[in-house]
Design a protein around this motif. Structure first.
Motif, PDB file in Angstrom:
ATOM      1  N   SER A  27       0.754  -1.175  -0.090  1.00 23.59           N
ATOM      2  CA  SER A  27      -0.063   0.037   0.039  1.00 23.59           C
ATOM      3  C   SER A  27       0.805   1.239   0.032  1.00 23.59           C
ATOM      4  O   SER A  27       0.333   2.425  -0.213  1.00 23.59           O
ATOM      5  CB  SER A  27      -0.956   0.018   1.069  1.00 23.59           C
ATOM      6  N   ARG A  28       2.142   1.033   0.149  1.00 25.60           N
ATOM      7  CA  ARG A  28       3.093   2.199   0.011  1.00 25.60           C
ATOM      8  C   ARG A  28       2.721   3.258   1.277  1.00 25.60           C
ATOM      9  O   ARG A  28       2.593   4.620   0.967  1.00 25.60           O
ATOM     10  CB  ARG A  28       3.271   2.789  -1.347  1.00 25.60           C
ATOM     11  N   HIS A  29       2.275   2.808   2.437  1.00 25.50           N
ATOM     12  CA  HIS A  29       2.112   4.214   3.575  1.00 25.50           C
ATOM     13  C   HIS A  29       3.435   4.666   3.655  1.00 25.50           C
ATOM     14  O   HIS A  29       4.348   3.922   3.887  1.00 25.50           O
ATOM     15  CB  HIS A  29       1.403   3.268   4.635  1.00 25.50           C
ATOM     16  N   PRO A  30       3.497   5.715   3.872  1.00 27.66           N
ATOM     17  CA  PRO A  30       4.833   6.543   3.900  1.00 27.66           C
ATOM     18  C   PRO A  30       5.330   6.626   5.076  1.00 27.66           C
ATOM     19  O   PRO A  30       6.590   6.574   5.259  1.00 27.66           O
ATOM     20  CB  PRO A  30       4.513   7.946   3.565  1.00 27.66           C
ATOM     21  N   LEU A  31       4.844   6.268   6.198  1.00 28.25           N
ATOM     22  CA  LEU A  31       5.168   5.995   7.649  1.00 28.25           C
ATOM     23  C   LEU A  31       4.351   4.835   8.308  1.00 28.25           C
ATOM     24  O   LEU A  31       2.978   4.939   8.379  1.00 28.25           O
ATOM     25  CB  LEU A  31       5.058   7.409   8.460  1.00 28.25           C
ATOM     26  N   VAL A  32       5.077   3.917   8.800  1.00 27.69           N
ATOM     27  CA  VAL A  32       4.546   2.917   9.494  1.00 27.69           C
ATOM     28  C   VAL A  32       5.423   2.856  10.901  1.00 27.69           C
ATOM     29  O   VAL A  32       6.653   2.964  10.936  1.00 27.69           O
ATOM     30  CB  VAL A  32       4.685   1.508   8.749  1.00 27.69           C
ATOM     31  N   THR A  33       4.564   2.807  11.934  1.00 28.49           N
ATOM     32  CA  THR A  33       5.226   2.634  13.361  1.00 28.49           C
ATOM     33  C   THR A  33       5.098   1.137  13.873  1.00 28.49           C
ATOM     34  O   THR A  33       3.688   0.591  13.749  1.00 28.49           O
ATOM     35  CB  THR A  33       4.535   3.443  14.357  1.00 28.49           C
ATOM     36  N   VAL A  34       6.003   0.547  14.528  1.00 28.06           N
ATOM     37  CA  VAL A  34       6.061  -0.713  15.209  1.00 28.06           C
ATOM     38  C   VAL A  34       6.474  -0.493  16.490  1.00 28.06           C
ATOM     39  O   VAL A  34       7.605  -0.120  16.691  1.00 28.06           O
ATOM     40  CB  VAL A  34       6.849  -1.616  14.545  1.00 28.06           C
ATOM     41  N   GLN A  35       5.601  -1.010  17.416  1.00 29.56           N
ATOM     42  CA  GLN A  35       6.069  -1.129  18.847  1.00 29.56           C
ATOM     43  C   GLN A  35       6.273  -2.354  19.133  1.00 29.56           C
ATOM     44  O   GLN A  35       5.302  -3.303  19.183  1.00 29.56           O
ATOM     45  CB  GLN A  35       5.032  -0.407  19.900  1.00 29.56           C
ATOM     46  N   THR A  36       7.355  -2.870  19.708  1.00 24.11           N
ATOM     47  CA  THR A  36       7.569  -4.311  19.856  1.00 24.11           C
ATOM     48  C   THR A  36       8.874  -4.320  20.615  1.00 24.11           C
ATOM     49  O   THR A  36       9.704  -3.675  20.567  1.00 24.11           O
ATOM     50  CB  THR A  36       7.732  -5.185  18.405  1.00 24.11           C
ATOM     51  N   PHE A  37       9.022  -5.581  21.523  1.00 20.86           N
ATOM     52  CA  PHE A  37      10.141  -6.018  21.971  1.00 20.86           C
ATOM     53  C   PHE A  37      11.094  -7.048  21.193  1.00 20.86           C
ATOM     54  O   PHE A  37      11.923  -7.472  21.793  1.00 20.86           O
ATOM     55  CB  PHE A  37       9.783  -6.725  23.508  1.00 20.86           C
ATOM     56  N   GLU A  38      10.370  -7.483  20.169  1.00 25.06           N
ATOM     57  CA  GLU A  38      11.100  -8.529  19.328  1.00 25.06           C
ATOM     58  C   GLU A  38      11.611  -7.576  18.077  1.00 25.06           C
ATOM     59  O   GLU A  38      10.966  -8.083  16.956  1.00 25.06           O
ATOM     60  CB  GLU A  38       9.928  -9.410  18.881  1.00 25.06           C
ATOM     61  N   GLU A  39      12.522  -7.147  18.290  1.00 24.10           N
ATOM     62  CA  GLU A  39      12.996  -6.263  16.921  1.00 24.10           C
ATOM     63  C   GLU A  39      13.438  -7.161  15.862  1.00 24.10           C
ATOM     64  O   GLU A  39      13.340  -6.887  14.547  1.00 24.10           O
ATOM     65  CB  GLU A  39      14.245  -5.367  17.369  1.00 24.10           C
TER      66      GLU A  39
END
Length: 496
Positions: A13-25
């Motif tokens: 979808s080419r979203h320009p900004l995606v955020t991922v909050q995780t302890f499993e980098e």
């Protein structure tokens, strides 16, 4: 959708900004790399310690002068570059700098025009509101049973390369271990397996309890969810006859036959009562009757000083509970965690938002999680929590009657290796009128101390003396108790 399918759709979808909050980098980076290869997309990764480097090749060369986050984002915003995916690790903490935040906004605008994407991977989601509004959020899931099974195999294969590992498990024992690992992250599950075999280089049925104990430690590490040991049998719990009957009846409603009959599985109960009357024990009774693990949610530990962090912690705790289902979730003293939701709060509406999140989850979740909420203060409870349909039933835990007090006395005497037949239990039960179960237990403990000091065996007189010398809560708080009992008379189902 699976994590791979979800992230694949986000990249397409080419979203320009995606955020991922995780302890499993590492897990998230592996997914991104695999998808970048499949989509033939150029990939770059950034850290503040190294700067920008090509993300698909090991030990690739670093791009000079890109370790400063503001300088990196300025470059992404103003230099013409072919469309690519830029994974920025732990950038959120740098957005307190206004120049860095402005540069990120400009970089996102540039990505939208060029077809590139910025993926922010952080362990804490503390984004400014303007950045959060621009972002598409990706939430990695916890591993399911199939993935846990493969994780166990891969971990054992790796350990076997270093030192021979003997595995002696039946199919049922193997499935039990997998179930015990549910609700953990991949890293936590891997560590539990390693710890279980590192001493004797063996994995067998004796490791099942050890794995469960290590899981308890892992779950308790964040201070929000905690495993609670429950009695092995309902006979260890005195009184609560109506509650026990309700539990045994509803247990049958969880079968496939009951669902086919048109019965909806029970979702939760609210238990009100005075302190020490047995609300906590009642929560354990549910887990015992249904043979489910009991998780306690510490509502007070949810609150965090950072904006948005408290709501996130609650959502994560509820999501983790669902992944561990079937379980019993116990929220103790729920009025303390959400008290401000019942009045005009001074916390900027945080309690109301938290309470709204909980109510939405109670209404919409479909996993086999049975919620038990216990409360002491009726007036502090928001009215929305008490309306019909929110809980399957609202029970009132009153002071134990004569029969219940007799059961409680026998249970606590047996726990201390005393034969109830050697005591005048009837006399003690009469004397303990107005005492809660916790107060009766304390009287036995006090009697033990008195008997030990005298150099004598515990007898009826020691317990009776302890009861007479310590006025119960029903006397010291008689007015409040009477008010509570009057309120519950026509609003709640008596537990006994």
């Amino acid at each position: 959708m699976t994590d791979r399918e979800n992230l694949h759709q986000i990249l397409l979808s080419r979203h320009p900004l995606v955020t991922v909050q995780t302890f499993e980098e590492e897990y998230v980076l592996l997914l991104i790399r695999e998808l970048a290869v499949n989509l033939q997309t150029e990939l770059w990764t950034w850290t503040v310690t190294e700067g920008l480097r090509e993300g698909l090749l090991a030990n690739s060369a670093l791009m000079p002068d890109t370790d400063n986050p503001a300088a990196l984002l300025y470059m992404l915003a103003h230099e013409r570059r072919p469309p690519a995916v830029y994974v920025l690790l732990d950038l959120a903490g740098h957005l307190k700098d206004e120049r860095t935040m402005r540069s990120l906004r400009e970089a996102v605008t540039a990505m939208a025009s060029s077809g590139g994407q910025i993926i922010m991977v952080d362990q804490a989601q503390t984004l400014p509101p303007i950045i959060a509004s621009l972002a598409t959020r990706f939430v990695p899931s916890l591993p399911d049973e199939a993935e846990l099974q493969e994780l166990i195999r891969a971990t054992l294969r790796h350990l076997n390369e270093q030192h021979r590992i003997d595995v002696h498990l039946t199919r049922e024992e193997s499935q039990t271990i997998v179930r015990n690992l549910r609700g953990l992250t991949r890293r936590q599950a891997r560590h539990v397996i390693v710890d279980s075999v590192c001493v004797d280089h063996r994995l067998d049925s004796s490791d099942i309890n050890r794995i469960l104990a290590q899981k308890r430690q892992a779950i308790a590490a964040d201070g929000i969810l905690d495993y609670v040991e429950a009695p092995v049998d309902l006979s260890e719990i005195g009184g609560l006859s109506h509650l026990k009957r309700w539990l045994l009846q509803r247990h049958k409603c969880m079968s496939e036959a009951a669902v086919a009959f048109g019965i909806t599985p029970p979702r939760g109960i609210l238990m009100l009562g005075i302190q020490g009357a047995g609300k906590s024990l009642s929560a354990k009774a549910v887990a015992t009757a249904w043979q489910r693990p009991l998780l306690r949610l510490d509502a007070g530990a949810l609150y965090d000083r950072y904006i948005g962090e408290s709501e996130r912690r609650l959502r994560e705790a509820l999501a983790q509970t669902e992944r561990m289902a079937p379980v019993v979730l116990w929220i103790d003293e729920i009025e303390k965690g959400f008290a401000s939701a019942a009045s005009l709060s001074t916390d900027g509406g945080l309690s109301k938002r938290m309470f709204g999140t909980l109510l939405t989850w109670m209404q919409e979740h479909h996993s086999p999680v049975f919620l038990i909420a216990t409360a002491n203060d009726i007036e502090a409870l928001p009215a929305e929590l008490l309306r019909k349909g929110r809980f399957d039933e609202i029970f009132f835990i009153d002071l134990p009657n004569l029969e219940a007090r007799t059961e409680i006395l026998c249970i606590h005497l047996k726990k201390r290796k005393r034969d109830p037949r050697q005591f005048d239990v009837a006399s003690i039960a009469e004397t303990s009128a107005g005492f809660s179960g916790a107060e009766i237990e304390q009287a036995i403990i006090s009697g033990l101390h008195d008997a030990f000091a005298e150099g004598a065996e515990l007898g009826t007189k020691h317990i009776v003396s302890a009861l007479k010398n310590s006025p119960p809560l029903s006397i010291t708080m008689a007015e409040k108790l009477a008010e509570l009992q009057e309120w519950a008379k026509d609003r709640c189902v008596p537990a006994d």
